[in-house]
Design a protein around this motif. Structure first.
Motif, PDB file in Angstrom:
ATOM      1  N   TRP A 124     -35.224  -4.213 -18.245  1.00  0.00           N
ATOM      2  CA  TRP A 124     -35.835  -5.496 -18.593  1.00  0.00           C
ATOM      3  C   TRP A 124     -34.873  -6.650 -18.366  1.00  0.00           C
ATOM      4  CZ3 TRP A 124     -41.032  -5.572 -20.282  1.00  0.00           C
ATOM      5  CH2 TRP A 124     -41.550  -6.856 -20.472  1.00  0.00           C
ATOM      6  N   PRO A 125     -34.774  -7.121 -17.112  1.00  0.00           N
ATOM      7  CA  PRO A 125     -34.002  -8.338 -16.838  1.00  0.00           C
ATOM      8  C   PRO A 125     -34.712  -9.531 -17.443  1.00  0.00           C
ATOM      9  CG  PRO A 125     -35.177  -7.625 -14.857  1.00  0.00           C
ATOM     10  CD  PRO A 125     -35.408  -6.570 -15.900  1.00  0.00           C
ATOM     11  N   ASP A 126     -34.043 -10.217 -18.339  1.00  0.00           N
ATOM     12  CA  ASP A 126     -34.660 -11.322 -19.072  1.00  0.00           C
ATOM     13  C   ASP A 126     -34.235 -12.647 -18.443  1.00  0.00           C
ATOM     14  OD1 ASP A 126     -35.641 -13.086 -21.145  1.00  0.00           O
ATOM     15  OD2 ASP A 126     -35.655 -11.393 -22.508  1.00  0.00           O
ATOM     16  N   THR A 127     -33.607 -13.530 -19.205  1.00  0.00           N
ATOM     17  CA  THR A 127     -33.287 -14.881 -18.736  1.00  0.00           C
ATOM     18  C   THR A 127     -32.225 -14.884 -17.646  1.00  0.00           C
ATOM     19  OG1 THR A 127     -33.764 -15.609 -20.965  1.00  0.00           O
ATOM     20  CG2 THR A 127     -32.647 -17.173 -19.531  1.00  0.00           C
TER      21      THR A 127
ATOM     22  N   ILE B 195     -27.550 -19.548 -13.154  1.00  0.00           N
ATOM     23  CA  ILE B 195     -26.595 -19.545 -12.038  1.00  0.00           C
ATOM     24  C   ILE B 195     -25.381 -20.352 -12.455  1.00  0.00           C
ATOM     25  CG2 ILE B 195     -26.177 -20.170  -9.625  1.00  0.00           C
ATOM     26  CD1 ILE B 195     -29.208 -19.879  -9.167  1.00  0.00           C
ATOM     27  N   GLY B 196     -24.211 -19.740 -12.369  1.00  0.00           N
ATOM     28  CA  GLY B 196     -22.982 -20.398 -12.777  1.00  0.00           C
ATOM     29  C   GLY B 196     -22.330 -21.176 -11.654  1.00  0.00           C
ATOM     30  N   PRO B 197     -21.330 -21.989 -11.968  1.00  0.00           N
ATOM     31  CA  PRO B 197     -20.598 -22.734 -10.940  1.00  0.00           C
ATOM     32  C   PRO B 197     -19.817 -21.810 -10.009  1.00  0.00           C
ATOM     33  CG  PRO B 197     -19.488 -22.919 -13.063  1.00  0.00           C
ATOM     34  CD  PRO B 197     -20.791 -22.240 -13.326  1.00  0.00           C
ATOM     35  N   ASP B 198     -19.631 -20.557 -10.430  1.00  0.00           N
ATOM     36  CA  ASP B 198     -18.961 -19.562  -9.603  1.00  0.00           C
ATOM     37  C   ASP B 198     -19.902 -18.908  -8.603  1.00  0.00           C
ATOM     38  OD1 ASP B 198     -20.519 -18.172 -11.394  1.00  0.00           O
ATOM     39  OD2 ASP B 198     -18.865 -17.088 -12.345  1.00  0.00           O
ATOM     40  N   GLN B 199     -21.155 -19.398  -8.540  1.00  0.00           N
ATOM     41  CA  GLN B 199     -22.177 -18.905  -7.616  1.00  0.00           C
ATOM     42  C   GLN B 199     -22.572 -17.456  -7.894  1.00  0.00           C
ATOM     43  OE1 GLN B 199     -21.277 -19.897  -3.517  1.00  0.00           O
ATOM     44  NE2 GLN B 199     -21.019 -22.069  -3.998  1.00  0.00           N
ATOM     45  N   TYR B 200     -22.494 -17.089  -9.159  1.00  0.00           N
ATOM     46  CA  TYR B 200     -23.025 -15.808  -9.620  1.00  0.00           C
ATOM     47  C   TYR B 200     -24.361 -16.050 -10.323  1.00  0.00           C
ATOM     48  CZ  TYR B 200     -18.914 -12.770  -8.957  1.00  0.00           C
ATOM     49  OH  TYR B 200     -17.892 -11.993  -8.432  1.00  0.00           O
ATOM     50  N   LEU B 201     -25.266 -15.100 -10.174  1.00  0.00           N
ATOM     51  CA  LEU B 201     -26.506 -15.076 -10.939  1.00  0.00           C
ATOM     52  C   LEU B 201     -26.258 -14.239 -12.192  1.00  0.00           C
ATOM     53  CD1 LEU B 201     -29.604 -15.675 -11.083  1.00  0.00           C
ATOM     54  CD2 LEU B 201     -29.931 -13.459  -9.957  1.00  0.00           C
ATOM     55  N   TYR B 202     -26.343 -14.879 -13.349  1.00  0.00           N
ATOM     56  CA  TYR B 202     -26.135 -14.210 -14.636  1.00  0.00           C
ATOM     57  C   TYR B 202     -27.501 -13.869 -15.236  1.00  0.00           C
ATOM     58  CZ  TYR B 202     -21.225 -15.757 -14.650  1.00  0.00           C
ATOM     59  OH  TYR B 202     -19.895 -15.965 -14.348  1.00  0.00           O
ATOM     60  N   PHE B 203     -27.607 -12.724 -15.886  1.00  0.00           N
ATOM     61  CA  PHE B 203     -28.873 -12.391 -16.529  1.00  0.00           C
ATOM     62  C   PHE B 203     -28.673 -11.391 -17.666  1.00  0.00           C
ATOM     63  CE2 PHE B 203     -28.227  -9.668 -12.905  1.00  0.00           C
ATOM     64  CZ  PHE B 203     -28.615  -8.395 -13.304  1.00  0.00           C
ATOM     65  N   ILE B 204     -29.537 -11.532 -18.663  1.00  0.00           N
ATOM     66  CA  ILE B 204     -29.550 -10.653 -19.828  1.00  0.00           C
ATOM     67  C   ILE B 204     -30.393  -9.415 -19.527  1.00  0.00           C
ATOM     68  CG2 ILE B 204     -30.443 -10.404 -22.197  1.00  0.00           C
ATOM     69  CD1 ILE B 204     -27.929 -12.017 -22.185  1.00  0.00           C
ATOM     70  N   VAL B 205     -29.900  -8.254 -19.926  1.00  0.00           N
ATOM     71  CA  VAL B 205     -30.681  -7.009 -19.890  1.00  0.00           C
ATOM     72  C   VAL B 205     -30.796  -6.532 -21.333  1.00  0.00           C
ATOM     73  CG1 VAL B 205     -30.693  -4.603 -19.175  1.00  0.00           C
ATOM     74  CG2 VAL B 205     -30.028  -6.369 -17.545  1.00  0.00           C
ATOM     75  N   ASN B 206     -32.027  -6.471 -21.864  1.00  0.00           N
ATOM     76  CA  ASN B 206     -32.142  -6.258 -23.310  1.00  0.00           C
ATOM     77  C   ASN B 206     -33.139  -5.178 -23.749  1.00  0.00           C
ATOM     78  OD1 ASN B 206     -34.580  -7.543 -22.865  1.00  0.00           O
ATOM     79  ND2 ASN B 206     -33.981  -9.464 -23.819  1.00  0.00           N
ATOM     80  N   GLN B 207     -33.700  -4.422 -22.797  1.00  0.00           N
ATOM     81  CA  GLN B 207     -34.587  -3.308 -23.174  1.00  0.00           C
ATOM     82  C   GLN B 207     -35.750  -3.771 -24.051  1.00  0.00           C
ATOM     83  OE1 GLN B 207     -32.135   0.135 -24.604  1.00  0.00           O
ATOM     84  NE2 GLN B 207     -30.420  -1.214 -24.067  1.00  0.00           N
ATOM     85  N   LEU B 208     -36.259  -4.951 -23.772  1.00  0.00           N
ATOM     86  CA  LEU B 208     -37.321  -5.528 -24.585  1.00  0.00           C
ATOM     87  C   LEU B 208     -38.498  -4.567 -24.760  1.00  0.00           C
ATOM     88  CD1 LEU B 208     -38.577  -9.176 -24.347  1.00  0.00           C
ATOM     89  CD2 LEU B 208     -40.233  -7.318 -24.287  1.00  0.00           C
ATOM     90  N   HIS B 209     -38.817  -3.829 -23.706  1.00  0.00           N
ATOM     91  CA  HIS B 209     -39.974  -2.928 -23.720  1.00  0.00           C
ATOM     92  C   HIS B 209     -39.782  -1.705 -24.619  1.00  0.00           C
ATOM     93  CE1 HIS B 209     -37.115  -1.361 -20.847  1.00  0.00           C
ATOM     94  NE2 HIS B 209     -37.704  -0.190 -20.917  1.00  0.00           N
ATOM     95  N   ARG B 210     -38.557  -1.475 -25.090  1.00  0.00           N
ATOM     96  CA  ARG B 210     -38.285  -0.318 -25.959  1.00  0.00           C
ATOM     97  C   ARG B 210     -38.361  -0.678 -27.445  1.00  0.00           C
ATOM     98  NH1 ARG B 210     -33.049   2.772 -23.242  1.00  0.00           N
ATOM     99  NH2 ARG B 210     -34.105   3.597 -21.366  1.00  0.00           N
ATOM    100  N   GLN B 211     -38.731  -1.932 -27.745  1.00  0.00           N
ATOM    101  CA  GLN B 211     -38.829  -2.334 -29.155  1.00  0.00           C
ATOM    102  C   GLN B 211     -39.878  -1.503 -29.890  1.00  0.00           C
ATOM    103  OE1 GLN B 211     -38.367  -6.906 -29.831  1.00  0.00           O
ATOM    104  NE2 GLN B 211     -39.367  -6.637 -27.860  1.00  0.00           N
ATOM    105  N   SER B 212     -39.726  -1.457 -31.197  1.00  0.00           N
ATOM    106  CA  SER B 212     -40.578  -0.600 -32.017  1.00  0.00           C
ATOM    107  C   SER B 212     -42.051  -0.972 -31.944  1.00  0.00           C
ATOM    108  CB  SER B 212     -40.103  -0.630 -33.474  1.00  0.00           C
ATOM    109  OG  SER B 212     -40.171  -1.949 -33.994  1.00  0.00           O
TER     110      SER B 212
END
Length: 363
Positions: free
Chosen positions: A311-314, A317-334
């Motif tokens: 589950w790639p969330d938000t 893009i940083g000034p270092d030209q990297y794409l940053y993203f949260i992985v949070n397993q949202l679909h595994r919630q109770s």
């Protein structure tokens, strides 16, 4: 005997691992500072907005700002879904005011500007009852400071039980209004059946009852010139866009806006989206543990596919030209598994090099 197996690709780097509450949002400032948010969805959230400092998580801008103060609800963070830096010294905090997806607390749903130089709250934008409805869930926000005297913000309402919409905010006056309210393009796709990790994703309650998982407009991105807003419902594989000038033009009745919406085709089911300086849109595909890149001409390609991308969330893009993203397993919630929490810690902040800077928000 080794049998052929699925091919994974894309060089991912772990930036930070989370062993506490589940994060949703990330943003990287023009100076490389990294901010995270933790909405109150049932985990033990000690602070809903944080900064990563020296490999630790610190409440931001202070612990006091993260403590709900009933006597001053406008300046205390309740349950923050999204944090966005604007490239010019401000962190914008989008507070749902709706812990555990409740009806928003009166006056609690807001957009807050935090000055990154002084680390203090500079301004707060609250909303009238005809903008933030009892069903509203403020999800994500994008900015353009090239129009109006102080710029405009565009916010998605990703309601699960009411109309979806794009909320437009005039940052000079604070005046806000709903656009594409309940339109097909901002509404869940009723024929979409999400499948994650090979299983159908749906609401599965402790009492054994089930219901479809449906969320309205969620992912949002803005073109480098600020003229086009891209958006998508969370439970849909479709991508749409509309002219920001049309969204701001109050003389066009909302019911007529559907004729200005452009359909881009299927991109996969996305939570987060972001745009780079060349106008490429990056969108997660939570069904396939992937990230898509949509070029301005509409051509789509998959730039990463990895089994750890649960589950790639938000995106940011940083000034270092990297794409940053949260992985949070949202679909595994109770709430999706009859009350059984299937998430495995740590949650992660990942990044991959894209060799492009973020889309600018100002001239």
């Amino acid at each position: 005997m080794m049998l052929p197996s699925e091919t994974y690709f894309g060089k991912l780097e772990a930036v930070f691992l989370f062993y506490g509450a589940m994060p949703t949002g990330v943003t990287v400032s023009e100076t490389g500072r990294i901010f995270i948010c933790f909405p109150k969805w049932g985990d033990d959230v000690k602070f809903t907005v944080a900064e990563i400092v020296n490999d630790t998580i610190q409440p931001y801008p202070s612990i006091e700002a993260n403590v709900v103060n009933p006597s001053n609800i406008a300046t205390s963070f309740i349950s923050v879904q999204s944090v966005v830096t604007d490239g010019r010294g401000t962190l914008w905090v989008l507070d749902t005011g709706a812990p555990n997806f409740s009806e928003p607390i009166k006056g609690g749903a807001k957009l807050v500007a935090v000055d990154l130089n002084s680390n203090t709250i500079r301004s707060v934008y609250t909303f009238t009852d005809d903008v933030v409805l009892p069903t509203t869930y403020l999800n994500d926000v994008r900015f353009d400071f090239r129009v109006g005297k102080a710029g405009y913000a565009y916010i998605t309402d990703s309601s699960s039980r009411g109309p979806g919409a794009i909320i437009v905010v005039d940052l000079e006056t604070g005046y806000a209004w709903r656009r594409l309210n309940g339109a097909n393009s901002t509404s869940p796709d009723l024929f979409f059946l999400p499948k994650v990790e090979g299983r159908i994703l749906m609401n599965r309650n402790k009492d054994g009852s089930t219901s479809p998982f449906r969320l309205a407009s969620d992912g949002i991105a803005i073109s480098p010139d600020g003229k086009t807003l891209y958006f998508c419902p969370l439970t849909s594989r479709q991508l749409y866009s509309i002219s920001t000038e049309v969204l701001r033009d109050r003389t066009i009745p909302d019911r007529n806006l559907q004729y200005y919406v452009k359909y881009w085709g299927e991109k996969g089911a996305s939570d987060g989206m972001i745009t780079d300086a060349k106008g490429n849109v990056y969108a997660g595909d939570y069904e396939n543990n992937s990230i898509r890149k949509i070029l301005p001409n509409g051509i789509m390609e998959t730039i990463a596919h990895d089994p750890r991308m649960l589950w790639p969330d938000t995106f940011s893009i940083g000034p270092d030209q990297y794409l940053y993203f949260i992985v949070n397993q949202l679909h595994r919630q109770s709430r999706f598994h009859y009350g059984n929490d299937l998430r495995e810690k740590p949650y992660s902040l990942l990044r991959m090099k894209i060799e492009e800077p973020p889309a600018p928000t100002f001239k």
